[in-house]
Design an enzyme around this catalytic site. Structure first.
Site, mmCIF file in Angstrom:
data_model
loop_
_atom_site.group_PDB
_atom_site.id
_atom_site.type_symbol
_atom_site.label_atom_id
_atom_site.label_comp_id
_atom_site.label_asym_id
_atom_site.label_seq_id
_atom_site.Cartn_x
_atom_site.Cartn_y
_atom_site.Cartn_z
ATOM 1 N N ALA A 1 0.833 -1.205 0.000
ATOM 2 C CA ALA A 1 0.000 0.000 0.000
ATOM 3 C C ALA A 1 0.866 1.254 0.000
ATOM 4 O O ALA A 1 0.597 2.216 -0.733
ATOM 5 C CB ALA A 1 -0.934 0.000 1.211
ATOM 6 N N TYR A 2 1.910 1.244 0.807
ATOM 7 C CA TYR A 2 2.802 2.397 0.908
ATOM 8 C C TYR A 2 3.549 2.624 -0.408
ATOM 9 O O TYR A 2 3.598 3.750 -0.920
ATOM 10 C CB TYR A 2 3.789 2.168 2.047
ATOM 11 C CG TYR A 2 4.765 3.298 2.263
ATOM 12 C CD1 TYR A 2 4.343 4.531 2.746
ATOM 13 C CD2 TYR A 2 6.130 3.125 2.012
ATOM 14 C CE1 TYR A 2 5.243 5.563 2.964
ATOM 15 C CE2 TYR A 2 7.032 4.152 2.227
ATOM 16 C CZ TYR A 2 6.583 5.367 2.701
ATOM 17 O OH TYR A 2 7.475 6.389 2.912
#
Length: 245
Positions: free
Chosen positions: A153-154
């Site tokens: 996600a990051y």
């Protein structure tokens, strides 16, 4: 050292970690600085107090980077206090980690809102308000190259930051404003240490050719370079990681 007396910088996430180191480094170069915070008002005000005692013009201001009204007010404060804005250093971001298969969508959406929408909002205001000869400095991550499990996600959010950065650099043609992204590797900040034991930290540090973690001050040197003398560096992602990727 570049003499930047009279120039003004906004540093988002400026109350700690890489943001605070960037604030302090720009102050050495003569910048007046707006220190932005999201949830650490006391740390931001302590940073401003220390700078003021050293003779630096500084002010703290808070707000959600993804809220366009809050950020417009932030830019208003900088213009009111200092007369204009030359550099925006956008370090603010969040980094909850989990394997993709286990990450809930609410957390994923929160990461994208802060890291992607927040960058869009801050960059849009910077593009509208920066004086000629200015610089926009975004933050990506070396994880976009390292592909470390748990960072999906990051890393996805920072891939979007890189795309925004490179396109904005070209959209500002003729304005004499540079737009670049700094992509740190593992750096000794509270955000990095969260959730890692000593063994994991040592393993990551030793994987670097320099056999250590980066420091916030290492990254701040790149920020100072892009904010000052690096007028011929534009539309780039600078991987500032000691050779790790």
């Amino acid at each position: 050292m570049t003499n930047s007396t009279g120039r003004v910088a906004i540093v988002t996430g400026g109350s700690g970690g890489i943001g605070r180191a960037s604030v302090e480094r720009l102050a050495v170069d003569g910048f007046s600085v707006l220190v932005h915070y999201a949830g650490s008002k006391e740390r931001a005000e302590a940073t401003v107090s220390a700078l003021t005692r050293a003779g630096v013009r500084a002010v703290a201001a808070g707000g959600d980077v993804a809220d366009e009204e809050a950020m417009a007010e932030l830019f208003d404060i900088a213009e009111r206090e200092f007369g204009g804005i030359d550099v925006v250093v956008h370090t603010a971001g969040i980094m909850p980690l989990a394997p993709l298969a286990q990450l809930d969508l609410e957390t994923f959406d929160r990461v994208q809102r802060t890291n992607v929408r927040g960058t869009f909002v801050v960059n849009q205001l910077a593009a509208q308000r920066l004086r000629q000869g200015g610089a926009i400095i975004n933050f990506s991550t070396s994880v976009t190259r390292l592909q470390i499990p748990g960072y999906a996600a990051y890393a996805a959010s920072k891939g979007a930051v890189e795309a925004l950065t490179l396109i904005l650099a070209r959209e500002l043609r003729g304005r004499d404003i540079t737009v670049n992204a700094v992509a740190p590797g593992p750096t000794a900040t509270p955000l990095f240490f969260e959730g890692k034991n000593d063994e994991a930290v040592d393993r990551i540090a030793n994987a670097n050719p320099m056999q250590r973690l980066g420091t916030p001050e290492d990254i701040a040197e790149t920020v100072a370079f892009l904010a000052g003398p690096a007028r011929w560096v534009n539309g780039q992602v600078l991987y500032t990681n000691g050779g790790m990727a």
